[in-house]
Design an enzyme around this catalytic site. Structure first.
Site, PDB file in Angstrom:
ATOM      1  N   HIS A 135       0.838  -1.207   0.000  1.00  0.00           N
ATOM      2  CA  HIS A 135       0.000   0.000   0.000  1.00  0.00           C
ATOM      3  C   HIS A 135       0.868   1.251   0.000  1.00  0.00           C
ATOM      4  O   HIS A 135       1.261   1.756   1.056  1.00  0.00           O
ATOM      5  CB  HIS A 135      -0.927  -0.025   1.222  1.00  0.00           C
ATOM      6  CG  HIS A 135      -1.992   1.034   1.208  1.00  0.00           C
ATOM      7  ND1 HIS A 135      -3.319   0.770   1.477  1.00  0.00           N
ATOM      8  CD2 HIS A 135      -1.936   2.353   0.938  1.00  0.00           C
ATOM      9  CE1 HIS A 135      -4.016   1.894   1.380  1.00  0.00           C
ATOM     10  NE2 HIS A 135      -3.194   2.877   1.062  1.00  0.00           N
ATOM     11  N   ASP A 162       1.725   3.786   2.907  1.00  0.00           N
ATOM     12  CA  ASP A 162       0.687   4.692   2.407  1.00  0.00           C
ATOM     13  C   ASP A 162       1.316   5.830   1.589  1.00  0.00           C
ATOM     14  O   ASP A 162       1.345   5.758   0.370  1.00  0.00           O
ATOM     15  CB  ASP A 162      -0.181   5.248   3.548  1.00  0.00           C
ATOM     16  CG  ASP A 162      -1.600   5.581   3.072  1.00  0.00           C
ATOM     17  OD1 ASP A 162      -1.922   5.279   1.917  1.00  0.00           O
ATOM     18  OD2 ASP A 162      -2.383   6.148   3.871  1.00  0.00           O
ATOM     19  N   ASP A 163       1.833   6.863   2.261  1.00  0.00           N
ATOM     20  CA  ASP A 163       2.349   8.050   1.565  1.00  0.00           C
ATOM     21  C   ASP A 163       3.644   8.534   2.204  1.00  0.00           C
ATOM     22  O   ASP A 163       3.645   9.529   2.937  1.00  0.00           O
ATOM     23  CB  ASP A 163       1.303   9.178   1.657  1.00  0.00           C
ATOM     24  CG  ASP A 163      -0.011   8.759   1.051  1.00  0.00           C
ATOM     25  OD1 ASP A 163      -0.049   8.529  -0.162  1.00  0.00           O
ATOM     26  OD2 ASP A 163      -1.007   8.638   1.795  1.00  0.00           O
ATOM     27  N   HIS A 211      -9.924   1.162   0.055  1.00  0.00           N
ATOM     28  CA  HIS A 211      -9.723   1.931   1.294  1.00  0.00           C
ATOM     29  C   HIS A 211     -11.066   1.935   2.038  1.00  0.00           C
ATOM     30  O   HIS A 211     -12.047   2.465   1.518  1.00  0.00           O
ATOM     31  CB  HIS A 211      -9.375   3.380   0.994  1.00  0.00           C
ATOM     32  CG  HIS A 211      -7.969   3.607   0.540  1.00  0.00           C
ATOM     33  ND1 HIS A 211      -7.489   3.214  -0.677  1.00  0.00           N
ATOM     34  CD2 HIS A 211      -6.923   4.240   1.167  1.00  0.00           C
ATOM     35  CE1 HIS A 211      -6.223   3.581  -0.794  1.00  0.00           C
ATOM     36  NE2 HIS A 211      -5.848   4.199   0.306  1.00  0.00           N
ATOM     37  N   GLU A 235     -11.245   3.356   7.488  1.00  0.00           N
ATOM     38  CA  GLU A 235     -10.119   4.195   7.910  1.00  0.00           C
ATOM     39  C   GLU A 235     -10.660   5.208   8.913  1.00  0.00           C
ATOM     40  O   GLU A 235     -10.181   5.304  10.033  1.00  0.00           O
ATOM     41  CB  GLU A 235      -9.497   4.883   6.685  1.00  0.00           C
ATOM     42  CG  GLU A 235      -8.274   5.737   6.995  1.00  0.00           C
ATOM     43  CD  GLU A 235      -7.671   6.385   5.733  1.00  0.00           C
ATOM     44  OE1 GLU A 235      -8.243   6.222   4.637  1.00  0.00           O
ATOM     45  OE2 GLU A 235      -6.637   7.065   5.864  1.00  0.00           O
ATOM     46  N   GLY A 267      -9.682   7.718  -1.497  1.00  0.00           N
ATOM     47  CA  GLY A 267     -10.289   9.047  -1.370  1.00  0.00           C
ATOM     48  C   GLY A 267     -11.293   9.128  -0.239  1.00  0.00           C
ATOM     49  O   GLY A 267     -11.331   8.277   0.648  1.00  0.00           O
ATOM     50  N   HIS A 315       1.126   4.948  -2.326  1.00  0.00           N
ATOM     51  CA  HIS A 315       0.621   5.775  -3.432  1.00  0.00           C
ATOM     52  C   HIS A 315       1.792   6.514  -4.081  1.00  0.00           C
ATOM     53  O   HIS A 315       2.543   7.205  -3.375  1.00  0.00           O
ATOM     54  CB  HIS A 315      -0.361   6.834  -2.917  1.00  0.00           C
ATOM     55  CG  HIS A 315      -1.600   6.263  -2.308  1.00  0.00           C
ATOM     56  ND1 HIS A 315      -2.787   6.149  -2.989  1.00  0.00           N
ATOM     57  CD2 HIS A 315      -1.847   5.772  -1.063  1.00  0.00           C
ATOM     58  CE1 HIS A 315      -3.708   5.630  -2.198  1.00  0.00           C
ATOM     59  NE2 HIS A 315      -3.165   5.381  -1.018  1.00  0.00           N
TER      60      HIS A 315
HETATM   61 ZN   LIG Z   1      -3.912   4.862   0.920  1.00  0.00          ZN
END
Ligand SMILES: [Zn+2]
Length: 361
Positions: free
Chosen positions: A19, A287-288, A206, A209, A179, A21
């Site tokens: 996971h 994730d990021d 997703h 969350e 999103g 992005h």
């Molecule tokens: Zn994500």
């Protein structure tokens, strides 16, 4: 063990990230460089001020929507083929340097095409080409997922699903729904995602969350998710936990991201370890890394130092990552063997024998 020694050791572990992005992983120096070179009209060109727009800073209160807002500003820097390819190349190389050995990198072709109206197929091919070049150089196994955000209209979503199917021979292995889960439901995408699953794409959604366990149920039962992005709220409903276990749904958990979005208030409230101990297939991911200022090594350190993950559990988490990959069973078995050879040389517990490599049905 001293922190620095522990960090070095965690960095050396061969790792899996399911996971991550692309758009959340860009080096800050690259954002600055592209913005300056291509004269992109950003809210500010002052480095320290710009940092606040595209990264989470320590003084910021955790907030889901302000976290998502960082992606909107970043959309302006996808201004040329060179910019997009540089980003993809560096993101994969950064993962390789962190000893990620298998990466499923997700990207949103609509976001990448928006600044200049690039064709969706073109931007996707640019990402894939540059990503694979870096993968070869960095000796990392790489596949791609196409991300659709929940606010996408269905006609565009249909085009993205079609695109993912067309790019399967180039390494696209699945679809991701991402999103704003507070203001947009997932179920309108169900026919599209179910059809994509029937045609052989992996499905990750997703869910859970910031909204409740019901959204995890919806993702698994209505959209046919093989994997759930985050899923921290699944713990609110024991029936949903049973469902995850029964269907071998893999949870892609991301500790730092969950703290920064406010999905969890404090690290010691994170359900990662309790879920692992319950036998749910949890994995650890970034994730990021660009927005969050983290790496997969940092996430492992958080789990070890902050949650008390043992070495046996660590290899179990990595095993879950391999088993949860959208790869054919034979390749998963091969990865387990490769990883175990390294664990053995590092004196770490081996990945428990893989009795069963399933194909989700
Ligand atoms: Zn994500």
């Amino acid at each position: 063990m001293l922190f620095q020694q522990l960090r070095e050791k965690a960095k050396r572990y061969p790792k899996v990230d399911l996971h991550r992005h692309l758009e959340g992983s860009i080096r800050f120096s690259t954002i600055l460089d592209i913005a300056t070179r291509e004269r992109i009209p950003l809210p500010t060109h002052d480095p320290e001020e710009l940092r606040r727009y595209v990264q989470v800073n320590e003084k910021e209160l955790p907030d889901y929507h302000s976290f998502l807002g960082k992606f909107r500003i970043l959309r302006q820097i996808y201004s040329s083929r060179e910019a997009i390819q540089r980003i993809a190349y560096e993101v994969v190389l950064d993962a390789a340097k962190d000893n990620v050995r298998y990466l499923e990198l997700r990207f949103n072709p609509l976001a990448l095409s928006q600044a200049q109206g690039f064709p969706l197929l073109k931007v996707s091919e640019w990402v894939i080409e540059a990503g694979l070049k870096a993968a070869e150089e960095g000796k990392i196994r790489l596949n791609f997922l196409i991300t659709i955000t929940r606010d996408t209209d269905l006609e565009d979503a249909k085009k993205l699903v079609q695109l993912a199917l067309e790019l399967r021979s180039k390494g696209v292995v699945g679809l991701d729904l991402a999103g704003d889960e507070v203001n947009y439901r997932a179920y309108p995408f169900a026919p599209l995602f179910r059809d994509a699953r029937r045609k052989g794409l992996g499905i990750t959604i997703h869910a859970g969350e910031v909204t409740g366990a019901g959204s995890v149920y919806e993702a698994v039962e209505i959209l046919g998710a093989h994997r759930i992005g985050h899923g921290v709220k699944a713990v609110e409903d024991v029936n949903v936990l049973d469902l995850l276990k029964f269907k071998k749904v893999v949870l892609e958990m991301c500790l730092t991201s969950n703290l920064q979005t406010g999905a969890i208030k404090r690290l010691d409230e994170h359900p990662f370890l309790p879920l692992l101990r319950l036998g749910i297939l949890v994995t650890l991911n970034t994730d990021d890394p660009g927005i969050s200022g983290t790496s997969l090594t940092d996430e492992y350190l958080l789990a070890i130092r902050g949650l008390g993950l043992t070495q046996e559990e660590l290899t179990a988490v990595i095993r879950n990552g391999i088993l949860g990959a959208f790869l054919p069973p034979s390749e998963k078995v091969k990865l387990v063997e490769e990883f175990n050879r390294e664990f053995e040389s590092m004196g770490l517990p081996l990945i428990p024998r893989v009795e069963e490599v399933w194909i989700w049905r």
